[in-house]
Enzyme design. Structure first.
Site, PDB file in Angstrom:
ATOM      1  N   GLU A 166       0.788  -1.474  -0.102  1.00  0.00           N
ATOM      2  CA  GLU A 166      -0.103  -0.048   0.095  1.00  0.00           C
ATOM      3  C   GLU A 166       0.891   1.356   0.064  1.00  0.00           C
ATOM      4  O   GLU A 166       0.803   2.107   0.882  1.00  0.00           O
ATOM      5  CB  GLU A 166      -1.149   0.003   1.307  1.00  0.00           C
ATOM      6  CG  GLU A 166      -1.866  -1.199   1.188  1.00  0.00           C
ATOM      7  CD  GLU A 166      -2.943  -1.142   2.380  1.00  0.00           C
ATOM      8  OE1 GLU A 166      -3.041  -0.284   3.330  1.00  0.00           O
ATOM      9  OE2 GLU A 166      -3.985  -1.907   2.356  1.00  0.00           O
ATOM     10  N   GLU A 365      -4.833  -8.973   0.824  1.00  0.00           N
ATOM     11  CA  GLU A 365      -5.509  -8.637   2.168  1.00  0.00           C
ATOM     12  C   GLU A 365      -7.188  -8.393   2.066  1.00  0.00           C
ATOM     13  O   GLU A 365      -7.373  -7.851   1.020  1.00  0.00           O
ATOM     14  CB  GLU A 365      -5.250  -7.192   2.762  1.00  0.00           C
ATOM     15  CG  GLU A 365      -3.881  -7.229   3.525  1.00  0.00           C
ATOM     16  CD  GLU A 365      -3.219  -5.977   3.911  1.00  0.00           C
ATOM     17  OE1 GLU A 365      -4.125  -5.281   4.526  1.00  0.00           O
ATOM     18  OE2 GLU A 365      -2.143  -5.522   3.946  1.00  0.00           O
TER      19      GLU A 365
END
Length: 460
Positions: A166, A365
């Site tokens: 991220e 995720e």
């Protein structure tokens, strides 16, 4: 047991975590400070219940037992990250940390769990942040040295590598919206940080190609959040397109296609926000595209055209181009304040198939954070049916994407066990295993038994 949703052979079942969030031992065995250690010392009030990164799940000392539990619930893969400030404090390899990561990797392999190793998960070493962090091209070179050292030491056993998790989050949190250290609000610095992160990524990929002789793959993990417009009105469509440019394509395009979207460059140029670049950068990005993409998905982004003109005196924010739209009737995880929209995971995978060469991907995720989970304790087990439902409904859409030939290879839940979550600390729990913060005891939740059946049957 009837299997209605059968997944391909060798599908990756597992979970994900990061060093700062589970290792603990924040001041042990030669680990240097990272930005989280420093920020917590400076402003503990910014963290939920004033719990800092020294109070995490103690994986540094319990990794053997934890990996055994992973095996028990059917994991065949597990993503972890290496702590740069533990492994190479002040630029030199810390032998104790090297031993620790070697032991973890070996233990995973011994239990037949493939390690997926990520190099950077929000945890800039504090001494390098003081030298400018991702604003600095010198720090980019230090990251490349760190990456090379990891490839050399662990590359004989690790075949799935990721440069960043991220990468947009430190940009948003650290340089735009003030929810990560260094708490700067400056869009010019934000674009420089984002750009240098991608240069660091491409240089690490380039270095990896010279080490890789065992069919290993390297990728990046992006939190892709589809931007849905309120309506088909051209103003709403433009708002969603620009939100997508800033929050998804700013990293997705250079990582997978090797170049930035021209419309994003035009917008940044218009505001005088283009980063400083160097000769050869364009070729570097073009020639070092990823082999594999991790997709983190939690919630959609819903937007509409701006209601009012932006304040001309306010600092630049991407939100100058759109407003958030709260769709009536949306399903919510009220603890986290996030919308639950399972089809979003399918829309992402279809987009990767249609517009990104159907790159090999996996759900790296996905998860549901819930506060005060002990409310659901029955017979000493947390009955987290809401988490089972959440996973199941997302997996149905992953299954649908596979039926339509999307190249998706696995599903990792965030997280294996309850872990420390940055400024939220332990406010919301995410794990298959509950962690008692006083005793550090791990107890399986109902979802742990459920995922074991799913993994064993390769479907549900």
């Amino acid at each position: 047991m009837t299997i209605n949703f059968q997944f391909p052979e060798d599908f990756w079942w597992g979970s994900a975590t990061s060093a700062t969030q589970i290792e603990g031992a924040a001041k042990e065995d030669g680990k240097a400070k990272n930005i989280w250690d420093h920020w917590y010392e400076k402003e503990p009030n910014r963290f939920f219940d004033e719990i800092g990164p020294d109070t995490t799940s103690n994986f540094y000392h319990t990794y053997k037992e934890d990996i055994k539990l992973m095996k028990e619930i059917g994991h065949n893969t597990f993503r972890l990250s290496i702590s740069w400030s533990r492994f190479m404090p002040y630029g030199e390899v810390n032998q104790k940390a090297a031993d620790f990561y070697n032991h973890v990797i070996d233990e995973l392999i011994a239990q037949d769990i493939e390690p997926f190793v990520n190099l950077f998960h929000f945890d800039m070493p504090f001494d390098l942040q003081q030298q400018g962090g991702w604003e600095s091209r010198e720090v980019v070179e230090k990251y490349v040295d760190y990456a090379k050292t990891c490839f050399q030491l662990f590359g004989d056993r690790v075949t799935k590598w990721f440069t960043f998790n991220e990468p947009i989050v430190p940009v948003e949190g650290g340089y735009l919206y003030d929810f990560h250290y260094p708490n700067i609000v400056d869009a010019k610095k934000a674009t420089q940080v984002a750009y240098h992160t991608m240069i660091a990524h491409a240089k690490a990929v380039e270095a990896f190609r010279t080490y890789n002789d065992n069919g290993s793959k390297i990728g990046i993990i992006l939190n892709l959040t589809p931007s849905y417009p309120r309506s088909n009105n051209p103003a709403d469509l433009r708002a969603s397109r620009i939100a997508d440019l800033f929050f998804n394509r700013s990293f997705l395009d250079p990582a997978v296609l090797g170049e930035y979207p021209s419309e994003l460059i035009e917008i940044l140029n218009e505001h005088g926000l283009l980063p400083n670049t160097e000769v050869g950068d364009k070729e570097l990005l073009r020639e070092n595209k990823v082999d594999i993409l991790g997709v983190n998905y939690y919630q959609p982004r819903r937007v509409k055209a701006k209601e009012y003109l932006p304040n001309p005196y306010a600092p630049f924010m991407p939100d100058m181009y759109f407003d958030s739209y709260e769709m009536p009737g949306r399903k919510m995880n009220k603890y986290r304040g996030w919308e639950i929209y399972e089809k979003g995971i399918y829309d992402i995978l279809k987009n990767l198939k249609d517009n990104y060469g159907n790159i090999e991907s996996f759900i790296s995720e996905n998860g549901m954070g819930v506060q005060n989970e002990e409310r659901f304790l029955r017979n000493r087990e947390i009955q987290d049916d809401y988490r089972i439902e959440f996973i199941k409904e997302h997996l149905k859409w992953v299954h649908q994407a596979i039926q339509e030939n999307c190249n998706v290879k696995g599903y990792h839940l965030w997280a294996f066990m309850d872990n420390w979550s940055w400024m939220n600390a332990y406010k919301n729990r995410y794990g298959f295993f509950a962690v008692d913060l006083k005793t550090m005891k791990r107890t399986p939740k109902k979802s742990a038994h459920w995922i074991k059946h799913v993994a064993e049957n390769n479907g549900f």
